[in-house]
Design an enzyme around this catalytic site. Structure first.
Site: not given
Ligand code: AP5
Ligand code: MG
Ligand code: ZN
Length: 206
Positions: A13, A88, A122, A153, A164
Protein backbone atom coordinates in the site's frame (compact mmCIF):
# COMPACT_ATOMS: atom_id res chain seq x y z
CA UNK A 1 -10.10 11.97 -7.07
CA UNK A 2 -10.70 10.32 -3.70
CA UNK A 3 -9.18 6.87 -3.40
CA UNK A 4 -8.82 4.28 -0.65
CA UNK A 5 -6.06 1.64 -0.64
CA UNK A 6 -6.81 -1.65 1.09
CA UNK A 7 -4.52 -4.62 1.53
CA UNK A 8 -2.88 -6.75 4.18
CA UNK A 9 0.20 -5.53 6.06
CA UNK A 10 3.07 -5.69 3.56
CA UNK A 11 0.84 -5.87 0.46
CA UNK A 12 2.53 -2.72 -0.88
CA UNK A 13 0.00 0.00 0.00
CA UNK A 14 2.63 2.52 1.04
CA UNK A 15 4.92 1.75 -1.90
CA UNK A 16 2.11 2.19 -4.44
CA UNK A 17 0.54 5.14 -2.63
CA UNK A 18 3.76 7.12 -2.96
CA UNK A 19 3.74 6.56 -6.75
CA UNK A 20 0.02 7.25 -7.21
CA UNK A 21 0.19 10.39 -5.08
CA UNK A 22 2.93 11.76 -7.33
CA UNK A 23 1.16 10.77 -10.57
CA UNK A 24 -2.20 12.33 -9.67
CA UNK A 25 -0.88 15.10 -7.45
CA UNK A 26 -3.04 14.20 -4.46
CA UNK A 27 -1.86 13.87 -0.85
CA UNK A 28 -0.93 10.41 0.45
CA UNK A 29 -2.56 10.06 3.85
CA UNK A 30 -1.31 7.05 5.79
CA UNK A 31 -2.93 6.68 9.21
CA UNK A 32 -0.02 4.43 10.24
CA UNK A 33 2.50 7.17 9.30
CA UNK A 34 0.45 9.79 11.18
CA UNK A 35 0.40 7.59 14.27
CA UNK A 36 4.16 6.94 14.02
CA UNK A 37 4.84 10.69 13.75
CA UNK A 38 2.71 11.24 16.85
CA UNK A 39 4.60 8.47 18.65
CA UNK A 40 7.95 10.12 17.76
CA UNK A 41 6.68 13.47 19.01
CA UNK A 42 5.16 11.89 22.16
CA UNK A 43 1.79 13.61 21.62
CA UNK A 44 -1.33 12.43 23.52
CA UNK A 45 -2.53 10.58 20.37
CA UNK A 46 0.93 9.05 20.01
CA UNK A 47 0.93 7.75 23.58
CA UNK A 48 -2.46 6.05 23.08
CA UNK A 49 -1.53 4.73 19.61
CA UNK A 50 1.78 3.23 20.75
CA UNK A 51 0.13 0.92 23.26
CA UNK A 52 -1.93 -0.65 20.45
CA UNK A 53 0.55 -0.55 17.56
CA UNK A 54 3.27 -2.25 19.62
CA UNK A 55 0.88 -5.18 20.11
CA UNK A 56 -0.21 -5.26 16.46
CA UNK A 57 -3.76 -4.23 17.38
CA UNK A 58 -5.89 -1.49 15.83
CA UNK A 59 -5.94 1.92 17.48
CA UNK A 60 -9.51 2.53 18.80
CA UNK A 61 -12.01 3.66 16.16
CA UNK A 62 -12.99 6.89 17.91
CA UNK A 63 -9.37 8.13 17.85
CA UNK A 64 -8.78 7.11 14.22
CA UNK A 65 -12.08 8.37 12.79
CA UNK A 66 -11.67 11.84 14.34
CA UNK A 67 -8.11 12.03 13.07
CA UNK A 68 -9.08 11.25 9.46
CA UNK A 69 -12.14 13.50 9.58
CA UNK A 70 -9.90 16.43 10.52
CA UNK A 71 -7.14 15.55 8.07
CA UNK A 72 -9.32 15.41 4.94
CA UNK A 73 -10.76 18.84 5.71
CA UNK A 74 -7.32 20.39 5.25
CA UNK A 75 -6.66 22.57 2.21
CA UNK A 76 -4.43 20.11 0.37
CA UNK A 77 -7.34 17.64 0.10
CA UNK A 78 -9.53 20.01 -1.95
CA UNK A 79 -8.83 18.10 -5.19
CA UNK A 80 -8.87 14.68 -3.58
CA UNK A 81 -6.66 12.39 -1.55
CA UNK A 82 -5.38 8.87 -1.24
CA UNK A 83 -6.11 7.10 2.05
CA UNK A 84 -3.65 4.32 2.94
CA UNK A 85 -4.69 2.27 5.98
CA UNK A 86 -8.15 3.72 6.56
CA UNK A 87 -10.87 2.46 6.86
CA UNK A 88 -9.57 -0.65 8.55
CA UNK A 89 -12.70 -2.16 10.01
CA UNK A 90 -16.36 -2.03 9.06
CA UNK A 91 -17.21 0.51 11.79
CA UNK A 92 -14.67 2.94 10.29
CA UNK A 93 -16.03 2.30 6.78
CA UNK A 94 -19.57 3.04 7.93
CA UNK A 95 -18.54 6.20 9.79
CA UNK A 96 -16.57 7.33 6.73
CA UNK A 97 -19.67 7.01 4.51
CA UNK A 98 -21.38 9.58 6.70
CA UNK A 99 -18.75 12.29 6.15
CA UNK A 100 -17.33 11.83 2.62
CA UNK A 101 -17.88 10.09 -0.70
CA UNK A 102 -15.04 8.27 -2.44
CA UNK A 103 -14.51 7.37 -6.10
CA UNK A 104 -12.66 4.06 -5.94
CA UNK A 105 -11.18 1.46 -3.60
CA UNK A 106 -8.04 -0.39 -4.66
CA UNK A 107 -7.46 -3.69 -2.87
CA UNK A 108 -3.88 -4.91 -3.28
CA UNK A 109 -3.99 -8.70 -2.99
CA UNK A 110 -0.98 -10.93 -2.33
CA UNK A 111 -0.63 -14.51 -1.01
CA UNK A 112 -0.40 -14.48 2.78
CA UNK A 113 2.77 -16.58 2.90
CA UNK A 114 4.75 -13.79 1.17
CA UNK A 115 3.88 -11.11 3.73
CA UNK A 116 6.09 -12.16 6.65
CA UNK A 117 9.22 -11.88 4.51
CA UNK A 118 8.17 -8.55 2.99
CA UNK A 119 7.69 -7.06 6.44
CA UNK A 120 10.62 -8.49 8.33
CA UNK A 121 12.91 -7.45 5.43
CA UNK A 122 11.51 -3.94 5.14
CA UNK A 123 13.68 -0.90 5.85
CA UNK A 124 12.17 2.59 6.05
CA UNK A 125 13.99 5.88 5.47
CA UNK A 126 13.78 8.11 8.54
CA UNK A 127 13.93 11.22 6.31
CA UNK A 128 11.79 10.64 3.21
CA UNK A 129 9.66 7.74 4.65
CA UNK A 130 10.20 5.58 1.55
CA UNK A 131 10.19 1.77 2.09
CA UNK A 132 12.84 -0.58 0.72
CA UNK A 133 13.50 -4.28 1.02
CA UNK A 134 16.72 -6.07 1.92
CA UNK A 135 16.16 -8.36 -1.10
CA UNK A 136 16.85 -5.31 -3.27
CA UNK A 137 19.19 -3.14 -1.17
CA UNK A 138 21.15 -5.80 0.75
CA UNK A 139 22.84 -4.51 3.88
CA UNK A 140 22.78 -0.85 2.77
CA UNK A 141 22.26 1.42 5.79
CA UNK A 142 21.45 4.70 4.04
CA UNK A 143 18.48 5.58 1.83
CA UNK A 144 19.27 5.13 -1.90
CA UNK A 145 16.96 8.08 -2.68
CA UNK A 146 17.98 10.75 -0.16
CA UNK A 147 20.87 9.44 1.94
CA UNK A 148 18.75 9.38 5.13
CA UNK A 149 19.13 6.69 7.79
CA UNK A 150 17.32 3.41 7.13
CA UNK A 151 15.39 2.06 10.10
CA UNK A 152 13.24 -0.97 10.89
CA UNK A 153 9.67 -0.45 12.09
CA UNK A 154 9.05 -1.53 15.69
CA UNK A 155 5.99 -3.54 14.59
CA UNK A 156 7.92 -5.50 11.93
CA UNK A 157 9.16 -8.11 14.43
CA UNK A 158 7.91 -11.61 13.50
CA UNK A 159 5.60 -12.01 16.52
CA UNK A 160 3.96 -8.60 15.99
CA UNK A 161 3.65 -9.24 12.24
CA UNK A 162 1.78 -12.50 12.99
CA UNK A 163 -0.65 -10.61 15.21
CA UNK A 164 -1.17 -7.90 12.55
CA UNK A 165 -2.00 -10.56 9.96
CA UNK A 166 -4.62 -12.08 12.31
CA UNK A 167 -6.12 -8.64 12.93
CA UNK A 168 -6.24 -8.06 9.17
CA UNK A 169 -8.13 -11.32 8.57
CA UNK A 170 -10.62 -10.70 11.36
CA UNK A 171 -11.21 -6.95 11.10
CA UNK A 172 -9.95 -5.54 7.79
CA UNK A 173 -10.76 -8.25 5.21
CA UNK A 174 -14.51 -7.60 5.79
CA UNK A 175 -13.93 -3.99 4.61
CA UNK A 176 -13.18 -5.36 1.10
CA UNK A 177 -16.54 -7.11 1.05
CA UNK A 178 -18.22 -3.94 2.33
CA UNK A 179 -16.87 -1.91 -0.63
CA UNK A 180 -17.57 -4.74 -3.07
CA UNK A 181 -21.23 -4.51 -2.08
CA UNK A 182 -21.05 -0.75 -2.70
CA UNK A 183 -19.64 -1.39 -6.21
CA UNK A 184 -16.40 0.49 -5.52
CA UNK A 185 -13.86 -2.32 -5.14
CA UNK A 186 -11.05 -3.05 -7.63
CA UNK A 187 -8.75 -5.99 -6.86
CA UNK A 188 -5.14 -5.68 -8.02
CA UNK A 189 -2.56 -8.47 -8.03
CA UNK A 190 0.17 -7.20 -5.67
CA UNK A 191 2.41 -10.22 -6.25
CA UNK A 192 4.31 -8.79 -9.21
CA UNK A 193 6.97 -6.16 -9.81
CA UNK A 194 6.32 -2.73 -8.26
CA UNK A 195 6.03 -1.06 -11.71
CA UNK A 196 3.53 -3.70 -12.91
CA UNK A 197 1.32 -3.22 -9.87
CA UNK A 198 1.46 0.54 -10.46
CA UNK A 199 0.47 0.14 -14.14
CA UNK A 200 -2.58 -1.90 -13.16
CA UNK A 201 -3.65 0.69 -10.62
CA UNK A 202 -3.30 3.49 -13.17
CA UNK A 203 -5.44 1.49 -15.61
CA UNK A 204 -8.21 1.36 -13.01
CA UNK A 205 -7.93 5.01 -11.96
CA UNK A 206 -7.62 6.32 -15.51
P1 AP5 B 1 4.87 -1.50 1.95
O1 AP5 B 1 4.49 -0.73 0.74
O2 AP5 B 1 5.61 -0.80 3.02
O3 AP5 B 1 3.57 -2.28 2.53
P2 AP5 B 1 2.26 -1.74 3.22
O4 AP5 B 1 1.11 -2.42 2.55
O5 AP5 B 1 2.25 -0.25 3.28
O6 AP5 B 1 2.45 -2.42 4.65
P3 AP5 B 1 2.31 -1.77 6.11
O7 AP5 B 1 3.09 -2.67 7.01
O8 AP5 B 1 2.65 -0.33 6.12
O9 AP5 B 1 0.80 -1.98 6.35
P4 AP5 B 1 0.07 -1.95 7.69
O10 AP5 B 1 -1.32 -1.90 7.22
O11 AP5 B 1 0.40 -3.09 8.58
O12 AP5 B 1 0.71 -0.71 8.45
P5 AP5 B 1 0.18 0.75 8.75
O13 AP5 B 1 1.34 1.63 8.81
O14 AP5 B 1 -0.96 1.08 7.87
O15 AP5 B 1 5.72 -2.78 1.46
C1 AP5 B 1 6.22 -3.74 2.39
C2 AP5 B 1 7.61 -4.24 1.94
O16 AP5 B 1 7.48 -4.93 0.70
C3 AP5 B 1 8.63 -3.13 1.69
O17 AP5 B 1 9.89 -3.57 2.09
C4 AP5 B 1 8.59 -2.90 0.16
O18 AP5 B 1 9.81 -2.42 -0.33
C5 AP5 B 1 8.26 -4.30 -0.33
N1 AP5 B 1 7.45 -4.32 -1.55
C6 AP5 B 1 6.37 -3.52 -1.83
N2 AP5 B 1 5.83 -3.82 -3.04
C7 AP5 B 1 6.59 -4.86 -3.53
C8 AP5 B 1 6.54 -5.63 -4.73
N3 AP5 B 1 5.61 -5.41 -5.69
N4 AP5 B 1 7.46 -6.61 -4.90
C9 AP5 B 1 8.40 -6.84 -3.95
N5 AP5 B 1 8.51 -6.15 -2.79
C10 AP5 B 1 7.62 -5.17 -2.58
O19 AP5 B 1 -0.43 0.56 10.22
C11 AP5 B 1 0.41 0.28 11.32
C12 AP5 B 1 -0.41 0.19 12.60
O20 AP5 B 1 -1.07 1.46 12.85
C13 AP5 B 1 -1.57 -0.81 12.58
O21 AP5 B 1 -1.13 -2.11 12.95
C14 AP5 B 1 -2.53 -0.19 13.60
O22 AP5 B 1 -2.12 -0.48 14.91
C15 AP5 B 1 -2.37 1.29 13.38
N6 AP5 B 1 -3.36 1.82 12.42
C16 AP5 B 1 -3.13 2.35 11.18
N7 AP5 B 1 -4.26 2.73 10.59
C17 AP5 B 1 -5.27 2.42 11.46
C18 AP5 B 1 -6.68 2.54 11.41
N8 AP5 B 1 -7.32 3.04 10.33
N9 AP5 B 1 -7.40 2.11 12.49
C19 AP5 B 1 -6.79 1.60 13.57
N10 AP5 B 1 -5.45 1.45 13.67
C20 AP5 B 1 -4.69 1.86 12.63
MG1 MG C 1 2.37 1.18 4.85
ZN1 ZN D 1 15.08 8.69 2.03
Amino acid sequence: MKVVFLGAPGAGKGTQAALVSKRYNIPHISTGDIFRQNINNKTPIGIVAKSYIDKGQLVPDEVTIELVKGRILQDDCKNGYLLDGFPRDVAQAEAFLSFDKIDAVIDIVIPFDKLMRRLTGRRVCASCRESFHVDFIGSLQVCPKCGGTLTQRADDRPDTVAKRLDVYTEQTAPVSRFYEEHGLLHRINGDQAIEKVFDEIVKVLG
